[in-house]
Scaffold this motif. Structure first.
Motif, PDB file in Angstrom:
ATOM      1  N   MET A  88      96.611  40.498  11.560  1.00 39.08           N
ATOM      2  CA  MET A  88      97.291  40.642  10.275  1.00 39.08           C
ATOM      3  C   MET A  88      96.305  40.906   9.139  1.00 39.08           C
ATOM      4  O   MET A  88      96.614  41.649   8.195  1.00 39.08           O
ATOM      5  N   ALA A  89      95.122  40.303   9.221  1.00 35.99           N
ATOM      6  CA  ALA A  89      94.156  40.424   8.124  1.00 35.99           C
ATOM      7  C   ALA A  89      93.700  41.861   7.917  1.00 35.99           C
ATOM      8  O   ALA A  89      93.260  42.224   6.823  1.00 35.99           O
ATOM      9  N   GLY A  90      93.790  42.683   8.969  1.00 32.57           N
ATOM     10  CA  GLY A  90      93.423  44.083   8.810  1.00 32.57           C
ATOM     11  C   GLY A  90      94.386  44.849   7.926  1.00 32.57           C
ATOM     12  O   GLY A  90      94.031  45.880   7.355  1.00 32.57           O
ATOM     13  N   SER A  91      95.628  44.335   7.765  1.00 39.07           N
ATOM     14  CA  SER A  91      96.627  45.028   6.946  1.00 39.07           C
ATOM     15  C   SER A  91      96.947  44.283   5.653  1.00 39.07           C
ATOM     16  O   SER A  91      97.159  44.902   4.614  1.00 39.07           O
ATOM     17  N   ILE A  92      96.988  42.946   5.693  1.00 38.53           N
ATOM     18  CA  ILE A  92      97.348  42.190   4.485  1.00 38.53           C
ATOM     19  C   ILE A  92      96.143  41.878   3.622  1.00 38.53           C
ATOM     20  O   ILE A  92      96.291  41.472   2.465  1.00 38.53           O
ATOM     21  N   GLY A  93      94.939  42.017   4.159  1.00 39.71           N
ATOM     22  CA  GLY A  93      93.746  41.777   3.365  1.00 39.71           C
ATOM     23  C   GLY A  93      93.108  40.437   3.644  1.00 39.71           C
ATOM     24  O   GLY A  93      93.709  39.543   4.243  1.00 39.71           O
ATOM     25  N   ARG A  94      91.867  40.301   3.183  1.00 39.64           N
ATOM     26  CA  ARG A  94      91.106  39.067   3.429  1.00 39.64           C
ATOM     27  C   ARG A  94      91.612  37.900   2.592  1.00 39.64           C
ATOM     28  O   ARG A  94      91.610  36.759   3.050  1.00 39.64           O
ATOM     29  N   ARG A  95      92.027  38.173   1.358  1.00 40.87           N
ATOM     30  CA  ARG A  95      92.485  37.092   0.480  1.00 40.87           C
ATOM     31  C   ARG A  95      93.743  36.419   1.037  1.00 40.87           C
ATOM     32  O   ARG A  95      93.781  35.203   1.216  1.00 40.87           O
ATOM     33  N   LYS A  96      94.781  37.198   1.306  1.00 40.75           N
ATOM     34  CA  LYS A  96      96.022  36.616   1.826  1.00 40.75           C
ATOM     35  C   LYS A  96      95.798  35.958   3.187  1.00 40.75           C
ATOM     36  O   LYS A  96      96.370  34.901   3.474  1.00 40.75           O
ATOM     37  N   ARG A 155      80.930  40.854   1.914  1.00 42.90           N
ATOM     38  CA  ARG A 155      80.322  40.507   0.633  1.00 42.90           C
ATOM     39  C   ARG A 155      78.874  40.958   0.583  1.00 42.90           C
ATOM     40  O   ARG A 155      78.382  41.448  -0.451  1.00 42.90           O
ATOM     41  N   ALA A 156      78.173  40.791   1.697  1.00 42.94           N
ATOM     42  CA  ALA A 156      76.781  41.259   1.765  1.00 42.94           C
ATOM     43  C   ALA A 156      76.721  42.777   1.630  1.00 42.94           C
ATOM     44  O   ALA A 156      75.819  43.316   0.973  1.00 42.94           O
ATOM     45  N   MET A 157      77.665  43.492   2.236  1.00 39.47           N
ATOM     46  CA  MET A 157      77.710  44.947   2.105  1.00 39.47           C
ATOM     47  C   MET A 157      77.957  45.369   0.661  1.00 39.47           C
ATOM     48  O   MET A 157      77.338  46.308   0.151  1.00 39.47           O
ATOM     49  N   SER A 158      78.857  44.662  -0.036  1.00 45.88           N
ATOM     50  CA  SER A 158      79.150  44.996  -1.434  1.00 45.88           C
ATOM     51  C   SER A 158      77.930  44.781  -2.321  1.00 45.88           C
ATOM     52  O   SER A 158      77.612  45.620  -3.181  1.00 45.88           O
ATOM     53  N   GLU A 159      77.239  43.668  -2.118  1.00 48.37           N
ATOM     54  CA  GLU A 159      76.041  43.403  -2.911  1.00 48.37           C
ATOM     55  C   GLU A 159      74.951  44.420  -2.613  1.00 48.37           C
ATOM     56  O   GLU A 159      74.211  44.838  -3.506  1.00 48.37           O
ATOM     57  N   MET A 160      74.835  44.804  -1.353  1.00 44.74           N
ATOM     58  CA  MET A 160      73.843  45.797  -0.973  1.00 44.74           C
ATOM     59  C   MET A 160      74.123  47.120  -1.684  1.00 44.74           C
ATOM     60  O   MET A 160      73.205  47.752  -2.233  1.00 44.74           O
ATOM     61  N   LYS A 161      75.368  47.540  -1.702  1.00 43.98           N
ATOM     62  CA  LYS A 161      75.732  48.788  -2.359  1.00 43.98           C
ATOM     63  C   LYS A 161      75.488  48.700  -3.862  1.00 43.98           C
ATOM     64  O   LYS A 161      74.992  49.640  -4.492  1.00 43.98           O
ATOM     65  N   ARG A 162      75.815  47.548  -4.449  1.00 49.26           N
ATOM     66  CA  ARG A 162      75.620  47.368  -5.886  1.00 49.26           C
ATOM     67  C   ARG A 162      74.136  47.429  -6.252  1.00 49.26           C
ATOM     68  O   ARG A 162      73.751  48.041  -7.264  1.00 49.26           O
ATOM     69  N   TRP A 306      86.882  45.937   2.108  1.00 48.83           N
ATOM     70  CA  TRP A 306      88.181  46.157   2.748  1.00 48.83           C
ATOM     71  C   TRP A 306      89.087  47.005   1.860  1.00 48.83           C
ATOM     72  O   TRP A 306      89.758  47.937   2.331  1.00 48.83           O
ATOM     73  N   ALA A 307      89.118  46.697   0.559  1.00 49.43           N
ATOM     74  CA  ALA A 307      89.978  47.452  -0.352  1.00 49.43           C
ATOM     75  C   ALA A 307      89.535  48.909  -0.449  1.00 49.43           C
ATOM     76  O   ALA A 307      90.376  49.826  -0.451  1.00 49.43           O
ATOM     77  N   GLU A 308      88.230  49.139  -0.497  1.00 49.19           N
ATOM     78  CA  GLU A 308      87.723  50.512  -0.570  1.00 49.19           C
ATOM     79  C   GLU A 308      88.012  51.274   0.718  1.00 49.19           C
ATOM     80  O   GLU A 308      88.409  52.445   0.693  1.00 49.19           O
ATOM     81  N   ASP A 309      87.832  50.593   1.846  1.00 51.99           N
ATOM     82  CA  ASP A 309      88.095  51.250   3.129  1.00 51.99           C
ATOM     83  C   ASP A 309      89.576  51.592   3.270  1.00 51.99           C
ATOM     84  O   ASP A 309      89.928  52.678   3.755  1.00 51.99           O
ATOM     85  N   ARG A 310      90.462  50.697   2.828  1.00 49.36           N
ATOM     86  CA  ARG A 310      91.899  50.979   2.905  1.00 49.36           C
ATOM     87  C   ARG A 310      92.263  52.169   2.025  1.00 49.36           C
ATOM     88  O   ARG A 310      93.065  53.027   2.414  1.00 49.36           O
ATOM     89  N   ALA A 490      81.185  40.783  13.741  1.00 51.49           N
ATOM     90  CA  ALA A 490      81.395  41.153  12.343  1.00 51.49           C
ATOM     91  C   ALA A 490      80.499  42.305  11.924  1.00 51.49           C
ATOM     92  O   ALA A 490      80.599  42.758  10.772  1.00 51.49           O
ATOM     93  N   GLU A 491      79.644  42.802  12.835  1.00 55.76           N
ATOM     94  CA  GLU A 491      78.684  43.827  12.456  1.00 55.76           C
ATOM     95  C   GLU A 491      78.704  45.078  13.342  1.00 55.76           C
ATOM     96  O   GLU A 491      78.165  46.101  12.938  1.00 55.76           O
ATOM     97  N   ILE A 492      79.260  45.026  14.509  1.00 58.63           N
ATOM     98  CA  ILE A 492      79.183  46.177  15.407  1.00 58.63           C
ATOM     99  C   ILE A 492      80.516  46.911  15.535  1.00 58.63           C
ATOM    100  O   ILE A 492      80.666  47.786  16.385  1.00 58.63           O
ATOM    101  N   PHE A 493      81.481  46.565  14.658  1.00 56.89           N
ATOM    102  CA  PHE A 493      82.772  47.260  14.612  1.00 56.89           C
ATOM    103  C   PHE A 493      83.045  47.705  13.171  1.00 56.89           C
ATOM    104  O   PHE A 493      82.593  47.060  12.220  1.00 56.89           O
ATOM    105  N   PRO A 494      83.801  48.796  12.977  1.00 59.98           N
ATOM    106  CA  PRO A 494      84.093  49.276  11.616  1.00 59.98           C
ATOM    107  C   PRO A 494      85.005  48.320  10.864  1.00 59.98           C
ATOM    108  O   PRO A 494      85.690  47.482  11.461  1.00 59.98           O
ATOM    109  N   THR A 495      85.022  48.456   9.544  1.00 59.33           N
ATOM    110  CA  THR A 495      85.755  47.524   8.682  1.00 59.33           C
ATOM    111  C   THR A 495      87.233  47.433   9.043  1.00 59.33           C
ATOM    112  O   THR A 495      87.804  46.338   9.089  1.00 59.33           O
ATOM    113  N   GLU A 496      87.866  48.575   9.302  1.00 60.71           N
ATOM    114  CA  GLU A 496      89.303  48.588   9.582  1.00 60.71           C
ATOM    115  C   GLU A 496      89.656  47.730  10.788  1.00 60.71           C
ATOM    116  O   GLU A 496      90.693  47.067  10.804  1.00 60.71           O
TER     117      GLU A 496
END
Length: 594
Positions: A88-96, A155-162, A306-310, A490-496
């Motif tokens: 479900m988390a792949g569609s409803i998001g990490r927060r929910k 979160r680590a990916m977001s900080e890295m990009k920033r 997750w939001a950007e990938d969606r 958490a690292e060897i599969f794509p975000t989706e």
């Protein structure tokens, strides 16, 4: 006033690192802390239950199936939660998804605490209540695993990009401000031309330090139990075995009295005090999980990755704005070799229409999913077998005349050593010369050897040596497979597909825990050690062949490759995810990247 301002500045300077650590590692891991605090209390509080309810746990008042259901129900709930909530988390998001898991854990813990307070004098009703709410609690735990790992990695990916974007802006500003008539040194030129390297970011460290809150939960649980036994004087001072009888006489009519020993617990105890200790432990865990639910509902933000990938998936965008760092000439040669014309032709032939993302996932990532799932399965046979049956393992090492305080103290020391293992893993996992793969492989080998030594020489070696080896298995188990089996999916599969694959892998692990919960009831102490060792050796072999190294891989590349795969353009991908060093042994042999 000057002194007050200076003191305030000093206080702020001292507290800022603590607040930053709480925000980055403790708060995101509080769910894992709460679940492990209560979940693994089954192993630490079981000796206390043996004293409080001997007729239930060692007699015939409660059925054996009901007693064994304490471990069965929670493990079944964990498996279900990992598959359902992880998907479900792949569609409803990490927060929910995270709020849902926190709500389930809060409901389960409140129900267990309620039962401990209301049914304290009726062990059968108390056990039925525990079994019911442990299942609900387990569903929350199941969802917590994939969500906490994926969220921390993202979160680590977001900080890295920033940071990369900030570095690029700084570079542009320096070029604008620079006087073209001034000769710039080579050293300064290299410094300004150097982009931020995401491979140097402590992505693995972040995930493992959050996961270490699981170890802290176990440690705090055993520490509180030990301190409460110490403060209330429940030391078991009079060392004599406790027995209870079953039968009516010991005459010659065949109805002789049969004496049963209560799981080797020695000493005398105040039952009311022990009952209060148990209730206090559960109340603390419940308060923690209530705070987790409320704070997540109010403050938790959605994962940017997750939001950007969606958004990009909805826009059918195969490209990415983020550009990875430059790769070396050797890496270019490896990538070109991998994407030679022969392999491009193979890719083109394979790009037949696929009806679902699940089929694409299994086609291109199936071997990795097999590796993460089976290694986690085998490790949880050993890990959960040790934790759920911890009192049995420690009794086997310390001897028969062991008090509650002694066994709780030994469990506390074991948990502290395990926490040190988590910290060591966090310090080592991002070092390129070690990485995730070696840490998992060597961890499996060392723990396998220690378990087998404990099982083979339990009768011949002295107790101190056996305890040292058992504690060593705890350290290397955490500084190795227990952390890496959590990190790698958490690292060897794509975000989706990240939470789905992590949930499948973790649920396979909990199938191993369920197997251990059933099987270890019928094994001797030596066989428990040996089975744990054999599983570790088998997991080492599977790790070697099926799992790639991900410590130096930019995870945005996985997403870019996955989107190109979904849109039938896999043959056009030539990025870092195809480098040989980021492929497993099987992938190198077959020369087919996922």
């Amino acid at each position: 006033k000057i002194y007050i301002v200076s003191f305030s500045n000093i206080l702020l300077t001292m507290t800022m690192p603590c607040l930053r650590y709480f925000h980055e590692y403790i708060w995101p891991g509080l769910g894992l802390f709460g679940e492990s605090y209560l979940l693994f209390s089954i192993g630490t509080i079981r000796p206390l239950w043996d004293v409080l309810y001997p007729q239930c746990f060692s007699g015939n008042v409660c059925s054996a199936n009901l007693v064994n259901s304490l471990t069965y129900s929670v493990v079944v709930g964990i498996i279900l939660g990992m598959v359902v909530i992880g998907t479900m988390a792949g569609s409803i998001g990490r927060r929910k998804g995270s709020i849902t898991t926190a709500a389930l854990m809060m409901i389960g813990s409140c129900g267990m605490t309620f039962g401990a307070l209301v049914f304290r004098n009726d062990p059968e009703k108390m056990l039925k209540n525990l079994v019911t709410f442990l299942f609900v609690f387990g569903m929350g735990i199941g969802g917590e695993y994939p969500l906490s790992a994926s969220s921390a990695s993202e979160r680590a990916m977001s900080e890295m990009k920033r940071k990369l974007e900030e570095e690029q802006i700084r570079k542009q500003q320096l070029r604008v401000e620079r006087n073209p008539n001034v000769v710039v040194s080579t050293e300064e030129e290299e410094r300004t031309n150097t982009l931020f390297d995401p491979t140097l970011e402590a992505r693995g460290k972040r995930v493992i330090l959050i996961f270490s809150m699981q170890g802290m939960g176990i440690f705090v649980n055993t520490l509180i139990l030990t301190l409460l036994l110490l403060v209330t004087g429940q030391w078991g001072k009079n060392i004599e075995a406790n027995y209870y009888d079953q039968g009516d006489d010991d005459g010659d009519d065949g109805n002789d009295v049969v004496y049963y020993r209560m799981d080797m617990i020695a000493g005398d105890y105040n039952h009311t005090t022990l009952l209060i200790i148990w209730q206090i432990i559960y109340i603390i865990g419940t308060i923690t999980l209530i705070y987790v639910f409320i704070s997540r509902y109010r403050y938790l933000q959605e994962s940017e990755v997750w939001a950007e990938d969606r958004k990009k998936r909805r826009n059918n965008d195969c490209a990415v704005e983020y550009q990875p760092p430059r790769i070396t000439s050797n890496e270019i040669e490896n990538t070109e070799a991998y994407n030679s014309s022969e392999h491009r032709q193979n890719n083109e032939r394979e790009m037949s229409p696929v009806t679902s993302d699940t089929q694409l996932l299994l086609k291109h990532y199936g071997h990795r999913l097999f590796g993460t799932s089976v290694t986690w399965f085998l490790w949880d046979v050993a890990f959960y077998g040790n934790k759920l049956f911890q009192s049995t393992f420690l009794y086997a090492l310390t001897g028969v005349e062991t008090t509650l305080f002694q066994i709780s103290g030994a469990a506390t020391l074991n948990a502290l050593i395990a926490v040190m293992g988590y910290i060591a893993a966090a310090m080592l996992v991002d070092k390129p010369e070690i990485g995730r793969l070696k840490l998992q492989q060597y961890g499996f080998l060392i723990t396998g050897c220690l378990f087998c030594l404990c099982g083979a020489f339990r009768q011949s070696l002295s107790t101190p040596w056996l305890i040292i080896m058992y504690f060593g298995s705890s350290f290397f188990g955490q500084c190795g497979p227990n952390c890496t089996t959590f990190l790698l999916p958490a690292e060897i599969f794509p975000t989706e597909m990240r939470t789905v694959c992590h949930g499948v892998s973790a649920s396979a692990g909990k199938c191993g825990a369920l197997l251990a919960a059933v099987m270890f009831n019928y094994l001797s102490e030596s066989d428990m050690f040996l089975i744990s060792g054999y599983c570790s050796f088998a997991a080492f072999i599977i790790t070697y062949f099926t799992i790639p190294e991900s410590s130096t891989l930019d995870l945005h590349e996985l997403d870019r490759k996955w989107r190109m795969t979904v849109h039938g353009k896999l043959e056009d991908y030539h990025g870092a995810a195809n480098e040989l060093r980021h492929l497993s042994v099987l992938e190198r042999w077959s020369m087919r990247s996922p």
